[in-house]
Design a protein around this motif. Structure first.
Motif, PDB file in Angstrom:
ATOM      1  N   LEU A  57       0.602  -5.870  -7.288  1.00 41.71           N
ATOM      2  CA  LEU A  57       1.094  -6.056  -6.126  1.00 41.71           C
ATOM      3  C   LEU A  57       1.386  -7.506  -5.762  1.00 41.71           C
ATOM      4  N   VAL A  72       5.096  -7.309  -7.809  1.00 41.27           N
ATOM      5  CA  VAL A  72       5.789  -6.971  -6.966  1.00 41.27           C
ATOM      6  C   VAL A  72       6.376  -8.073  -5.984  1.00 41.27           C
ATOM      7  N   GLN A  73       5.280  -8.490  -5.497  1.00 46.65           N
ATOM      8  CA  GLN A  73       5.780  -9.850  -4.381  1.00 46.65           C
ATOM      9  C   GLN A  73       6.395 -11.223  -5.094  1.00 46.65           C
ATOM     10  N   ARG A  99       5.056  -0.246  -3.314  1.00 47.47           N
ATOM     11  CA  ARG A  99       6.463  -1.152  -3.328  1.00 47.47           C
ATOM     12  C   ARG A  99       6.530  -1.139  -1.734  1.00 47.47           C
ATOM     13  N   SER A 100       6.837   0.143  -1.153  1.00 50.56           N
ATOM     14  CA  SER A 100       7.307   0.304   0.098  1.00 50.56           C
ATOM     15  C   SER A 100       6.239  -0.059   1.129  1.00 50.56           C
TER      16      SER A 100
END
Lengths: 241, 312, 264
Positions: free
Chosen positions: B157, B161-162, C226-227
């Protein structure tokens, strides 16, 4: 009656008991004397089946001894009691185990004879003195009226006066109830005063066995004589005899 | 001494045989027909019942548990793990490929764990009970409570992702190993810090150490000559324990990061009910563990002859 | 010390009372409001089916913590019984049981649990069996060690001579010595069981959806990382807090017992 038939006990490769035979009638007391390391405590353990015998067997009136529920007064009195339980619980354990109702009058009488107050029994083993634990150990051994009692140095933690009182109580009770007593001790004075017979144990073998009076008067073996003379020199024999 | 070695080898053999037996018992009782699995593997098609019956007879599946066990075990003793029930490919080479992915991951994870835990434990035990010690104990406690799969997801995450700094899924490039190894390494660090800390404290507390200080032996010399060997025995124990931790961690981490390796191999095989693959992983891993533990027991004996038997 | 015990008490209370204080139905599907952020109606937001995450977490406590309690107690009973049998059953029994213990210890317990649960077919029953069968060995080792030392004590010999039944002997003479150490191990195994249940749930071999077990919730949440990353955070925090609380309580208990031991 107790019949020990030529038992031998092995520890590692060495024999710690060799061909021990003896017998003991109800109402009679046999004292096994000898120096430390002679195998006295091992003899008790072997008779009770706590250590396996390499040879020989132990019977009570022809049947295995275990079913007769002999009792034992241990040499280390405090370790004979579960530290987490009250002494009363431990004392009554033989009754509970055999499904007998605890006989409170007998308990009181034994307590009186052993000079124990009832409130002592509500304490834990480490909350009473060593002499008291030793007498409570004797109390437990006698509570369920066993046919045979084995004593391993039963009076070692008591002072001279208490020794005499306690020995007297055991003798009186024996006369009344008729149990057979096997006492292991190094105190020849006590043995001569209270035992009918004396067996001298040395290095795992019985040196001589016979009537107590005869032994004190004239030991049959050189080792027996050494033991007796040592007791004379210490004053242990005159004191009681 | 020789008796000791023979005893150790005997024990190791019995343990391995026990593992094989437990595995086979599990397969025997698992839902699904093992003969059907073999048939599918061999012919990769629906086969008539007669063929399945023939396989059942050949493999000894119809002869009762013990005969079937011997039939099952014999090829594995020769290193033949059979064919996958799903793809029909030989299990052995595929297992080696999987191991070639898991080994670097485990080693890197162990390295990261050591790189974090050793300084942390040393700093913590300089002044036991002070704030640095408390912080490292707190970190280790929290670390031990974080499940590896969740830690892995958090790292994905954050970094993938970030921030978009690192790749997460698969094993295409060298950089793909960073996040899985970090996940594994943080878990190793948490358990190692605790063990190293208590090992060091115990070694420092040994009664003879104050005597050295009184005699004016420098703190560094004491550290090097007297504390280090005492910490060595727990450290060896730790490696035994961490090996289990690494395999366990690798299984979870590989699944999260979709990384080919022993973990994905095993989980995939279980999901597909591919018995030959599952049993191969179990037997190989058990052999690895028993061997490592055997070596550890031998090392103990060399380092401290007083130790007869560990955990006995 | 006391505060840590309180914390663990609160945790267990959560497992029992959680479902009662949950604000919403954990199974109520509400597709229009799926993957919603935290709001006054759904404090922790909603999942992919629009179900209230807070309510699912509170109901999940009963599954994750409750099952872990059950499994750790089952391991305690099995392990203690086998350990005592090993200590008292004679040389052959002891050797056999200790090699069996070595065999089960030869493999990382979580991996073994994955294999067992996976092969037996994913279900709550397989999960309980798998984690119990891989979680009794530590108890057995310790129970055996203590059993061997208690066996030779004078009061056990006295009980044997008096003819006290094995069950009564175990209850009165062995249990009091076993209890402190076994309790400390039990806290560790309780925490491990929580990790094991959620790990197996996460791999899909444990409690099956739609039951809101925490690991299963993580598995659901992972796809929508992700969301709605928050959806994935909550079950993880629940696992970490529970395991941490139990471990700290176990540490405190161990220090306490060590202190008592020194005092005596």
């Amino acid at each position: 009656m107790l019949n020990v038939d030529r038992i031998s006990v092995r520890r590692g490769k060495a024999l710690v008991l060799r061909d021990i035979s003896l017998s003991l009638e109800p109402r009679r007391t046999l004292a096994v004397v000898g120096e430390s390391g002679a195998g006295k405590s091992t003899l008790i353990a072997a008779i009770l089946g706590l250590v396996p015998c390499a040879r020989g067997h132990v019977t009570w009136s022809g049947a295995p001894l275990g079913s007769a529920r002999p009792s034992l007064v241990m040499q280390e009195p405090r370790s004979a009691f579960n530290p987490q339980l009250s002494l009363r619980r431990s004392v009554l354990e033989p009754c509970v185990a055999q499904g007998l109702a605890p006989d409170t009058r007998r308990l009181e009488r034994l307590c009186d004879g052993l000079e124990l107050t009832s409130d002592l029994l509500d304490r834990r083993p480490f909350e009473v003195s060593i002499g008291q634990v030793q007498r409570i150990g004797i109390l437990r051994a006698l509570i369920a009226a066993p046919p045979l009692v084995l004593f391993d140095e039963p009076l070692s933690a008591l002072d001279a006066v208490r020794q005499k009182h306690t020995a007297r109580l055991i003798a009186d009770l024996q006369a009344e109830e008729g149990f057979a007593a096997l006492v292991v001790t190094h105190d020849l004075g006590y043995a001569a005063a209270y035992a009918d017979d004396i067996a001298v144990l040395r290095a795992g073998k019985i040196e001589e066995i016979g009537a107590a009076k005869a032994f004190v008067a004239a030991p049959q073996t050189a080792y027996g004589r050494t033991l007796r003379d040592a007791a004379f020199a210490l004053g242990a024999l005159e004191r009681v005899a | 001494m020789i008796r000791f070695f023979i005893g150790l080898f005997l024990r190791a053999t019995v343990v391995l045989a026990g593992t094989a037996l437990a595995t086979f018992a599990l397969l025997w009782h698992a839902p699904g027909d093992p003969a059907l699995a073999v048939a599918l593997a061999r012919y990769r098609a629906v086969v008539p019942d007669a063929v399945i019956d023939q396989i059942r007879a050949e493999a000894g599946f119809d002869t009762g548990f013990w005969t079937a066990f011997v039939h099952w075990l014999a090829p594995m003793l020769r290193g033949d793990f059979g064919q996958s029930a799903v793809t029909g490919r030989d299990v052995g080479p595929d297992l080696l490929t999987a191991l070639s992915y898991t080994t670097p991951l485990a080693l890197l994870g162990l390295l990261i764990g050591l790189a974090i835990s050793i300084p942390l434990a040393l700093v913590a035990t300089k002044r036991p009970g002070q704030w640095m010690d408390r912080i490292s104990v707190a970190l280790a406690s929290i670390g031990a409570a974080i499940p590896s799969y969740w830690l892995g997801l958090l790292l994905i995450l954050l970094f993938a992702v970030q921030l978009g700094w690192l790749p997460a899924m698969g094993a295409r490039t060298a950089a793909h190993i960073i996040l899985p190894a970090l996940t594994l390494g943080l878990g190793v660090a948490a358990s190692l810090t605790r063990i190293l800390r208590s090992g060091l404290l115990e070694a420092r507390g040994q009664a003879f150490l104050p005597a050295f200080h009184r005699r004016g032996v420098g703190a560094h010399a004491v550290e090097r000559d007297h504390i280090a060997p005492h910490a060595a025995i727990p450290v060896i124990t730790v490696f035994g324990l961490e090996l289990a931790f690494l395999l366990e961690g690798a299984v979870m981490v590989e699944v999260i990061f979709a990384r080919p390796g022993l973990g994905t191999f095993l989980v995939g095989a279980i999901e597909a009910r591919d018995f030959p693959k599952v049993q191969a992983v179990v037997i190989v891993a058990a052999t690895l563990f028993v061997t490592v533990n055997l070596l550890i027991d031998l090392l103990y004996r060399v380092l401290d002859p007083r130790i007869g038997e560990r955990n006995a | 010390m006391r505060s840590i015990m309180l914390l663990s008490g609160a945790l267990l209370a959560l497992a029992v009372l959680g479902p009662l204080i949950a604000p919403n139905d954990p199974m109520a599907i509400d597709i229009p409001n799926r993957l919603g952020p935290p709001n006054p109606e759904h404090w922790l937001g909603t999942d992919a089916m629009g179900r209230d995450i807070l309510s699912r977490l509170l109901h999940g406590a009963r599954w994750t913590i409750g099952l872990a309690f059950l499994i750790s107690v089952a391991g305690l009973l099995v392990g203690t019984a086998l350990g005592l049998l090993s200590a008292l059953g004679g040389k052959v029994v002891d050797w056999g049981l200790m090699r069996a213990t070595d065999t089960f210890l030869a493999f990382p317990d979580l991996v073994a649990a994955v294999v067992v649960a996976g092969l037996l077919g994913a279900s709550t029953g397989s999960l309980i069996f798998a984690l119990t069968v891989t979680g009794w060995m530590r108890y057995a080792r310790v129970a055996r060690g203590i059993g061997l030392s208690v066996k030779s004590r004078g009061y056990v010999i006295q009980a044997q001579l008096a003819g006290l039944s094995p069950l009564a002997t175990a209850r009165w003479h062995y249990l009091p010595s076993l209890l402190p150490s076994l309790t400390v191990i039990w806290t560790g195994m309780f925490a491990r069981a929580i990790l094991g249940i959620s790990a197996l749930g996460f791999l899909g071999f444990g409690v099956q959806p739609p039951v809101p077990e925490w690991g299963t919730m993580l598995l659901d949440a992972r796809i929508h990382m992700r969301s709605t990353p928050l959806q994935m955070i909550w079950p993880g925090i629940a696992v970490v807090c529970s395991v941490l609380a139990i471990n700290l309580a176990g540490d405190a208990l161990r220090d306490d017992l060590a202190g008592q031991h020194h005092a005596q």
